[in-house]
Design a protein around this motif. Structure first.
Motif, PDB file in Angstrom:
ATOM      1  N   GLY A  46       0.843  -1.187   0.000  1.00  0.00           N
ATOM      2  CA  GLY A  46       0.000   0.000   0.000  1.00  0.00           C
ATOM      3  C   GLY A  46       0.877   1.236   0.000  1.00  0.00           C
ATOM      4  O   GLY A  46       2.059   1.142   0.236  1.00  0.00           O
ATOM      5  N   TYR A  82       1.086   6.024  -0.065  1.00  0.00           N
ATOM      6  CA  TYR A  82       0.471   7.306   0.291  1.00  0.00           C
ATOM      7  C   TYR A  82       1.126   8.440  -0.475  1.00  0.00           C
ATOM      8  O   TYR A  82       2.348   8.490  -0.591  1.00  0.00           O
ATOM      9  CB  TYR A  82       0.643   7.529   1.786  1.00  0.00           C
ATOM     10  CG  TYR A  82       0.183   8.872   2.288  1.00  0.00           C
ATOM     11  CD1 TYR A  82      -1.121   9.305   2.052  1.00  0.00           C
ATOM     12  CD2 TYR A  82       1.033   9.677   3.016  1.00  0.00           C
ATOM     13  CE1 TYR A  82      -1.551  10.525   2.530  1.00  0.00           C
ATOM     14  CE2 TYR A  82       0.604  10.895   3.498  1.00  0.00           C
ATOM     15  CZ  TYR A  82      -0.676  11.311   3.251  1.00  0.00           C
ATOM     16  OH  TYR A  82      -1.102  12.512   3.737  1.00  0.00           O
ATOM     17  N   ALA A 114     -10.977   5.864   3.292  1.00  0.00           N
ATOM     18  CA  ALA A 114     -10.435   5.644   1.947  1.00  0.00           C
ATOM     19  C   ALA A 114     -11.255   6.293   0.849  1.00  0.00           C
ATOM     20  O   ALA A 114     -10.727   6.573  -0.226  1.00  0.00           O
ATOM     21  CB  ALA A 114     -10.329   4.142   1.669  1.00  0.00           C
ATOM     22  N   ILE A 136     -10.066   8.403  -2.604  1.00  0.00           N
ATOM     23  CA  ILE A 136      -8.658   8.362  -2.994  1.00  0.00           C
ATOM     24  C   ILE A 136      -8.550   8.025  -4.477  1.00  0.00           C
ATOM     25  O   ILE A 136      -9.524   7.640  -5.121  1.00  0.00           O
ATOM     26  CB  ILE A 136      -7.860   7.351  -2.145  1.00  0.00           C
ATOM     27  CG1 ILE A 136      -8.451   5.940  -2.272  1.00  0.00           C
ATOM     28  CG2 ILE A 136      -7.823   7.789  -0.700  1.00  0.00           C
ATOM     29  CD1 ILE A 136      -7.685   4.881  -1.478  1.00  0.00           C
ATOM     30  N   GLU A 155      -5.658   3.277  -6.112  1.00  0.00           N
ATOM     31  CA  GLU A 155      -5.009   3.431  -4.814  1.00  0.00           C
ATOM     32  C   GLU A 155      -5.810   2.671  -3.767  1.00  0.00           C
ATOM     33  O   GLU A 155      -7.032   2.563  -3.857  1.00  0.00           O
ATOM     34  CB  GLU A 155      -4.921   4.911  -4.437  1.00  0.00           C
ATOM     35  CG  GLU A 155      -4.110   5.190  -3.179  1.00  0.00           C
ATOM     36  CD  GLU A 155      -3.977   6.680  -2.900  1.00  0.00           C
ATOM     37  OE1 GLU A 155      -3.671   7.032  -1.750  1.00  0.00           O
ATOM     38  OE2 GLU A 155      -4.201   7.482  -3.827  1.00  0.00           O
ATOM     39  N   LEU A 196      -6.201   1.704   0.643  1.00  0.00           N
ATOM     40  CA  LEU A 196      -5.878   1.984   2.041  1.00  0.00           C
ATOM     41  C   LEU A 196      -6.069   0.703   2.835  1.00  0.00           C
ATOM     42  O   LEU A 196      -7.101   0.042   2.715  1.00  0.00           O
ATOM     43  CB  LEU A 196      -6.783   3.078   2.594  1.00  0.00           C
ATOM     44  CG  LEU A 196      -6.708   3.295   4.112  1.00  0.00           C
ATOM     45  CD1 LEU A 196      -5.370   3.928   4.495  1.00  0.00           C
ATOM     46  CD2 LEU A 196      -7.873   4.160   4.603  1.00  0.00           C
ATOM     47  N   LYS A 217      -0.791   2.729   2.608  1.00  0.00           N
ATOM     48  CA  LYS A 217      -1.425   3.286   1.415  1.00  0.00           C
ATOM     49  C   LYS A 217      -0.559   2.934   0.216  1.00  0.00           C
ATOM     50  O   LYS A 217       0.674   3.083   0.269  1.00  0.00           O
ATOM     51  CB  LYS A 217      -1.575   4.804   1.531  1.00  0.00           C
ATOM     52  CG  LYS A 217      -2.450   5.230   2.703  1.00  0.00           C
ATOM     53  CD  LYS A 217      -2.540   6.743   2.798  1.00  0.00           C
ATOM     54  CE  LYS A 217      -3.398   7.150   3.995  1.00  0.00           C
ATOM     55  NZ  LYS A 217      -3.515   8.615   4.115  1.00  0.00           N
TER      56      LYS A 217
END
Length: 405
Positions: free
Chosen positions: A34, A36, A144, A147, A151, A153, A211
């Motif tokens: 994941g 970010y 989430a 997003i 992507e 979360l 993320k």
């Protein structure tokens, strides 16, 4: 009925690898990461306070419309004058995102009784396990939502409690999958009140936030200690302490302590947008206080299960009372697993050919079970050979395998 109450623990003032497990004769676990996108925004209301970090309000993508308020476009703006707040009841699954008229407050509300009940039956979860997994799923979906495409979360509670770990992964379009280490937790109920002891189920440990996006080389990872064990308060603490995001988060379920069936499941998430004014923050705080005083709780699971239940749309309106609604959109919360026979084959490759041959000699087939959705896969030698040929052909053509779902 038993209400699993989670109070709002993150004040609105500023002060947050998918896991795949397949069970064969030899246990296998393989992960998906994941990440970010770290983008900072200046918070202008008070320079003496921490500056929150987080994405600006975006037009949320939705699933195919299923309710009367939805249209044919991916983003469905709903004029406040025509918004039918009572149309969708708490017995229907829906995810609503709305923005205040001044653009300073983003409110999200989820009702997911049917989705949680379906995974409870599919995974054969006890009532307490259903409450715990439901809280984690709802919290993950609320944070989430919105997003970027592809992507994800992931929230993972790595505690020493009887649950033996619990996690959920969600994308920005309300698709979630989840895992819990122990599906039978009904001994964690107070014998008199029958209230679920979620804290003991989670235990002490850490909350990991991951993320990720396929284009990112390295996922974003954040870790904080589990301070509450009630799920939403810990997620709210992470958002405030690690991402300095100005939010309020609350989720709750009502589960029959005898049958384990889900009577209601819901939550809300409020986030202050860049440039928010003091009056908007105060108004939302007052609205939360009024809801608690009037109905005894801000727990959406409690509100959705009242004799005269609050509908998801009405909860949005109550949270934004005095601020108005400039736009709103809705989508359908969905439990969506990404398991497949191809991914079973890919996991088997980690064992090595000799061990796979040994399993086939003893069992005749490879028996695997997805720990996200409980789907079982039985693969014969012939099927494994076919999957290997597909993998080799994809590699020769320079194509990904298995194809992204």
């Amino acid at each position: 009925m038993l209400s699993a109450l989670i109070t709002t623990t993150s004040r609105l003032r500023p002060n947050l690898s998918g896991r795949r497990a397949l069970t064969t004769t030899t246990s296998m676990r393989a992960g998906i990461g994941g990440g970010y996108n770290n983008q900072s925004y200046q918070y202008r209301r008070n320079v003496q306070r921490p500056t929150p970090r987080g994405p600006a309000f975006r037009r949320f993508m939705t699933s195919p419309p299923t309710h009367a308020n939805a249209g044919s476009d991916d983003f469905v703006p709903i004029e406040p004058a025509t918004l039918n707040w009572e149309k969708v009841g708490p017995d229907q699954d829906v995810f609503i995102s709305a923005l205040s008229q001044n653009g300073h407050v983003n409110v999200k509300v989820i009702s997911a009784k049917n989705m949680v009940q379906a995974i409870k039956e599919k995974r054969e979860l006890s009532g307490v396990a259903t409450e715990l997994l439901g809280r984690v799923m709802l919290s993950t979906m609320l944070v989430a939502n919105g997003i970027k495409d592809e992507e994800t979360l992931q929230l993972t509670f790595n505690g020493d409690g009887q649950a033996k770990g619990v996690m959920a992964i969600s994308d920005g379009a309300c698709n979630v999958r989840a895992w819990i280490g122990n599906s039978d937790l009904d001994d964690l109920r107070d014998p008199e009140t029958l209230k679920a002891d979620i804290k003991s189920a989670v235990g002490k440990g850490t909350l990991q936030v991951v993320k990720n996006h396929p284009s990112w080389r390295i996922p974003y990872n954040g870790v904080v200690e589990i301070a509450s064990g009630e799920v939403a308060p810990d997620v709210a603490f992470y958002l405030a302490s690690s991402e300095q995001r100005n939010t309020a988060l609350g989720v709750g379920l009502q589960v029959d302590p005898l049958s384990g069936n889900v009577a209601s499941a819901g939550g809300f998430y409020v986030e202050m947008m860049p440039g928010v004014e003091e009056e908007s923050v105060l108004k939302v705080e007052v609205n939360l206080a009024v809801i608690k005083e009037r109905f005894g709780s801000v727990d959406a699971g409690h509100l959705f299960a009242l004799k005269e239940p609050i509908t998801p749309y009405k909860l949005v309106k109550m949270l934004l009372d005095g601020l108005g609604v400039s736009m709103a959109s809705e989508s359908l919360p969905t439990y969506r697993c990404t398991c497949s026979a191809e991914k079973v084959f890919r996991a088997l490759s980690l064992l090595g050919e000799e061990e796979v041959e040994d399993i086939l000699a003893k069992e005749g087939v490879i028996d695997a079970k997805c720990e996200f959705c409980a789907e079982r896969y039985e693969l014969t030698r012939e099927q494994l050979i076919e999957l290997r040929e597909q993998a080799l052909a994809a590699a020769a053509a320079g194509e990904p395998w298995p194809a992204t779902r």
